[in-house]
Each structure stands twice: as C-alpha cells, then as structure tokens.
Write an enzyme that holds these catalytic residues in place. Structure first.
Site, mmCIF file in Angstrom:
data_model
loop_
_atom_site.group_PDB
_atom_site.id
_atom_site.type_symbol
_atom_site.label_atom_id
_atom_site.label_comp_id
_atom_site.label_asym_id
_atom_site.label_seq_id
_atom_site.Cartn_x
_atom_site.Cartn_y
_atom_site.Cartn_z
ATOM 1 N N ASP A 85 37.933 11.086 -30.599
ATOM 2 C CA ASP A 85 36.575 11.350 -30.155
ATOM 3 C C ASP A 85 35.609 11.173 -31.327
ATOM 4 O O ASP A 85 35.864 11.656 -32.436
ATOM 5 C CB ASP A 85 36.501 12.779 -29.611
ATOM 6 N N GLU B 176 36.198 6.200 -30.370
ATOM 7 C CA GLU B 176 34.799 5.845 -30.170
ATOM 8 C C GLU B 176 34.224 5.392 -31.508
ATOM 9 O O GLU B 176 34.199 6.166 -32.469
ATOM 10 C CB GLU B 176 34.014 7.051 -29.659
#
Length: 617
Positions: A303, A332
C-alpha cells in the site's frame, strides 16, 4: 541464557522466546525511560496482571526472563507510554491489546509441512483477483463461515475461483487492524483494514473466535492451504506506510518518534512511517519474511509504496529472493501526500526501473479506459474514444515501444517499466468506484446492454495487455457498490457481492472465464520480456475510438502464427484493415470461442460497436 545484544542490527524482533521452564522477553526500545516492565496476564482482556517484572537494559534492548511455563498466558510491555504487546507480536488476544504466548507449531493444520507455493514461472502468468474477506462471502447463501478466513476453504469458494480461472488471490489487509471491535462482532462493522495495529498477526474479526490467539493463526493457515491445494497463490496486502494512529501505536509506545517521519504526511493519514530508519527497514524485511515462512504467503502488495524508500524495497526483494525468487512483489507507485524524503529516493512509479522485479499499478491504462481518478463523471476511451496513446502504453506493459508516443500519454511522459512484468494492468480495484459504477457515473442513461458491452471491452484490453492482469472481486458478477466512491467503512449492503448476478448475467461470467482462459492458453499475451514485446507486438492503423494490434510471428512460441486484437469503443461498427491472410475469429460480439471455425477472408475486419474482435491465422 539470553544473549546480550549491544547493537540494534543484532536484534531480530523475536520479542518472546517461550520454553517449558522460562520465557525470555526482549524489547528494542532505546529510551531515556528509567523503568520498563513486562506484565503477565491470564486473559487477553480485562483482569489484573498476575506478575510484573522489571526489564534490564542491555545495549539497545530491554530484557527479562520469567521462570515457569507461561504457555497460554498474555503479556504487555510498558515503558511509561502505555501498555502494548511490542512491535512484533506473533499472537495476540482479542483486539490485539496484549501479546499471547502460544506454541506456533500447534497452530499448523494437518499436512502443513507439505504445503507449497503454486508453481508460477513468471509474474506475467498470474491472474490476480483482489478480494475483501467479508465482501466475498457474507451474502453467499451456502457459506458456512461468511466473512471469515474459513470461507475460502469451502467448496463453493474454491470452485468459483477455479471456474473463473484466476490463479492468485490478493486479500485486502488481513493482519490485526484497529477499526473493528472484535468483542462486538455481532454488531454491524466494516472496514477495509488499512489501519494496522499488529502487523504480524491475522485479524481476529475474520476468525471464528478472536478470544483464542491460536484460532486466527490456524484458520488463516487453513485458508492458505486450501487455496494452495487448488493451485491458487495468496497475495497479502501490507500497509507498512502508516499505523492506525501514532500515540497509541506499538511503535510509538516502545521507541517514540523513531519509526515515524514526524511532521510528514505522505500517507495521508497523519502518521507516515520512516522506512529509511534502520530498524523500521529491518522490521519490514523481517515481517515479510515471517509471513512467507510461517504463513506460506506467495506475494505482497505494498500500500502506498511511494512512501517507502527505494533501498528498503530493494532490500525486501533481496531478502525474499533468498527464500523464493518466484514470490511476487507489487505496489501502488504513488503516495497520498508529500513525503519528507525527496521523490528520487522513493518507490514511486517513475522509479520502478530502479527496483528490479518489483511492479506497480498502471493508472495510465486504468484512467485511459474509464476516465480520471479525480472526476467520476468524466469519461475517456470507452465513451469518447480519447486517450488512445495512454491505452497503447498500457497494452505494451509501460515499457519503451516505438509505436507509443509518450508525449500523448496521460500521466507519464517517459516509460517507467523496464519489463512488462513490472506493470499491473487493471481498470478497477477496491479503491475508487468499481467499473460498473464508474460507467454509470460517467455515461448518463447508459443501458444495461451498453454497460455490459463496455465492461467486457475494458477487461479485454486489460487481459490482452502485456502487463500482469489484475481484477476486482465480483466484476465477473457485474459488481456494483451503488455508486459509493470510497466504501472503506460502508455496510454490507454496499460492499457485498451479489451472487444472484451469476444467474442474472451468465454471459458476463462466461466472457470473463473465456477471456482468462484465452490469456492462459496463448503465450503471445504473456511475453514477459520487453525485447520480445517490441519485436512481436505492432499496432495497426485504426480509426478514432479503435485500438488494434497484432502479435506476430508465433510470438512467445504461440501455436497461432499471428493474433490480431481489435478494440472498438465506438457506438457504430468499425472497419480495420488487416495484413492479408485467412483468419479464424475467436472473439466477436461479446463471445469468445477458441475452437471457433468462423473464418474471415480478405484484408478488412468489421467490428461490432463497443466490442472486441480477436482473430488469428
């Protein structure tokens, strides 16, 4: 005897070493505190400590040895900032407030020693299916364990995943997180789980008994084992970039301000961790290794990877390679705000070339297909036929390609992937609107028929691209979240999968199923090498709103000599010129049939509105 640790680097985060005659506690906590204690409890919540023991400082580590067999007991550390289970608890009581002393060997299911990672030769062979435990099973009528880890051990779940054809399940955060009260699981509660408390313990809310520390561990392993037995890899969503909060976090209560970039908010949550700090880096590495070794995890999705420094990500890749180089890492490639470190040091998408064998999501292909992230009502290629170059960039896997004009690509003006295996190809995930809702929001008065056509067309672009394909759970059921943009704490009525859609829209599931099978059966869609992509993938001339490309000359030693993919977003039929050949049409008018005998003679293909055509010679 306990080894005296004088250097932080020597500490391995093994905070509790339990034996039949004594238990040794260690806590990395360089501090000016005059007194640090470990408290022993009979229960995971409530009650008074049965023993309080002062710890002694040896170098950077506080230590204490408590005589007697403490198996089944609970513990906390306290240096004056509040009690906590330390930063690397491996078992906890309800709500994770106290660490638990368990025998991890006894949490192994039968034949756990024989459990193995599914054989996946290259990341490009993966088909990743992102799911939230509760979303997937809570509304399934025949689920025995709705909303639990064990739901993924049930025949209906395994059968669905296998029938669809996915070979990797990306589970949203499944460690112990803070926003769900495990003592009130009969009260409606929901969260995605991006609020870590204990990073190395499964979440109790997904177990059948959060009060039993061993239960959640056993059931998580049973889930992994069932998926592995079905040939499905398990990817864990990890959130090392921030914690549930700062003041009450295990990090802050043991070594204040060390683990955080104080004053920086790259995480967007007000508590950005500092991966560049030696012991935070070591924590992340040891945590990833622990999930692999103890829980047999096959991959990790980071993340907000753009909050982490490049050196840490590369060190994690190196440590994982020493265990199993086939374990996949992606994340990400952005942050949620400005980080304290300069951008050139961070794991953002633009720096992926500095992180070999680590992948990032392509928002280029996502937003080229459906429209920009920051404007739900603005459409793109699927509706207006614009952002063609951005779509082409996604199709080649975010690498350099002579036919992609980077000056016209939406977010990146230079290619960022060295290899196509460094790009996650997707159009929808848990974050932001799911595909169906986005189409409804950006195309007013869209009919069900048009919605289905564009949904299937979008996924055809994703699954015929050279990146690693990724899909949101339930999209094969034409999933809707009733227009909610950010459903991280929405009720089940918003987030749950509607399994009745299998009967309502059987053609949607069938298309997804056949599309995934087509990709698996034909290596031309999975070249996995930038040189081969540039050699074998060429774009064909096409009118506005159409992207057409050919995978030529037995690409990837495919059985088909030349494969042509035509994606038509227009509301009218499209005509595309082809190299002269006799073709077999395997995808047309929303249906895929690899065994088709439907022939096309000549040099021109006529593609129905808002559909894909795939043909080969």
């Amino acid at each position: 005897m306990t080894t005296v640790i004088t250097k932080a680097q020597d500490f391995n985060f093994n905070e509790v070493d339990c034996g039949p005659e004594a238990t040794t506690f260690q806590l990395f906590a360089p501090t000016t505190a005059k007194r640090v204690v470990v408290r022993i409890y009979n229960d995971g919540i409530g009650g008074r400590p049965v023993k309080t023991v002062k710890m002694k400082l040896a170098g950077d580590v506080w230590q204490a040895t408590v005589k007697g067999n403490l198996l089944g007991k609970f513990y906390t550390f306290d240096m004056g900032k509040g009690e906590c289970p330390g930063v690397f608890a491996k078992a906890v009581g309800v709500n994770g407030q106290r660490g638990a002393i368990v025998n991890l060997v006894k949490t192994d299911p039968e034949d756990w020693c024989c459990d193995a990672h599914p054989v996946i030769k290259s990341p490009v062979d993966l088909v990743v299916y992102e799911m939230h435990h509760r979303d997937f099973s809570i509304a399934r009528p025949d689920a025995k364990y709705p909303g639990k880890f064990l739901a993924l051990t049930e025949p209906w779940a395994i059968d669905h995943l296998k029938a669809l054809g996915v070979n990797a399940v990306h589970i949203l955060p499944s460690y112990d997180y803070g926003s769900v009260d495990e003592t009130r699981l009969n009260t409606p509660q929901y969260n995605w789980g991006y609020d870590p408390v204990n990073y190395n313990v499964p979440e109790g809310g997904y177990s059948t008994n959060p009060y039993d520390p061993a239960c959640r561990i056993l059931e998580f392993k049973q889930m992994v084992q069932a998926l592995h037995n079905a040939g499905i890899a398990v990817v864990l969503d990890v959130v090392y970039n921030h914690t549930y909060d700062i003041d009450y976090s295990n990090f802050q209560r043991t070594y204040p301000d060390y683990y955080y970039r104080v004053g920086s908010n790259g995480s967007g949550c007000g508590n950005e961790t500092a991966s560049e700090q030696p012991m935070m880096r070591k924590f992340m590495i040891e945590s990833v290794k622990y999930w692999i070794n103890e829980y047999h995890i096959d991959g990790f999705r980071f993340d907000l990877m753009g909050c982490h420094d490049i050196e840490t990500m590369n060190e994690i890749r190196k440590a994982v390679d020493a265990i199993d180089p086939t374990i996949f890492i992606y994340g990400e490639g952005w942050s949620a705000g400005q980080c304290a470190l300069p951008t050139e040091q961070l794991g953002v998408k633009a720096n992926i070339s500095k992180m070999p064998r680590i992948a990032a999501f392509s928002d280029e292909i996502r937003d080229a297909l459906r429209g920009p992230f920051d404007d739900d009502k603005k459409s793109a290629w699927l509706d207006k036929g614009v952002e063609t170059e951005s779509l082409k960039f996604g199709i080649v896997g975010a690498i350099t390609h002579p036919q992609v004009d980077m000056s016209k690509v939406n977010y990146s003006k230079v290619p960022w992937a060295t290899e196509p295996t460094q790009m996650m190809s997707y159009v929808s995930c848990h974050d932001d609107m799911c595909l169906v809702d986005r189409l409804k929001a950006s195309i007013p008065d869209i009919s069900d028929e048009e919605l289905i056509r564009l949904d299937l067309l979008a996924q055809t672009a994703v699954f015929t691209s050279q990146g690693v394909p990724f899909m949101l759970s339930g999209e094969e059921l034409l999933r809707s979240k009733k227009g909610v943009h950010n459903s991280f704490e929405s009720p089940d009525s918003i987030n749950q999968l509607d399994w009745k859609n299998l009967q309502r829209y059987p053609q949607v599931f069938k298309y997804y199923q056949d599309l995934i099978a087509l990709r698996k059966h034909h290596s031309a869609f999975r070249l996995g090498d930038a040189h081969l992509v540039r050699k074998h993938l060429e774009f064909l001339d096409a009118p506005k709103g159409v992207v057409a490309f050919r995978l030529k000359d037995y690409a990837g030693r495919d059985d088909w000599r030349n494969i042509v993919v035509i994606l038509n977003a227009n509301r009218e039929q499209a005509s595309v010129s082809l190299p002269k050949a006799m073709y077999t049409i395997v995808c047309q008018n929303g249906e895929i049939n690899e065994a088709s005998t439907n022939k096309l003679f000549g040099r021109r293909a006529l593609v129905a509105p808002q559909t894909a055509m795939i043909l080969h010679d």
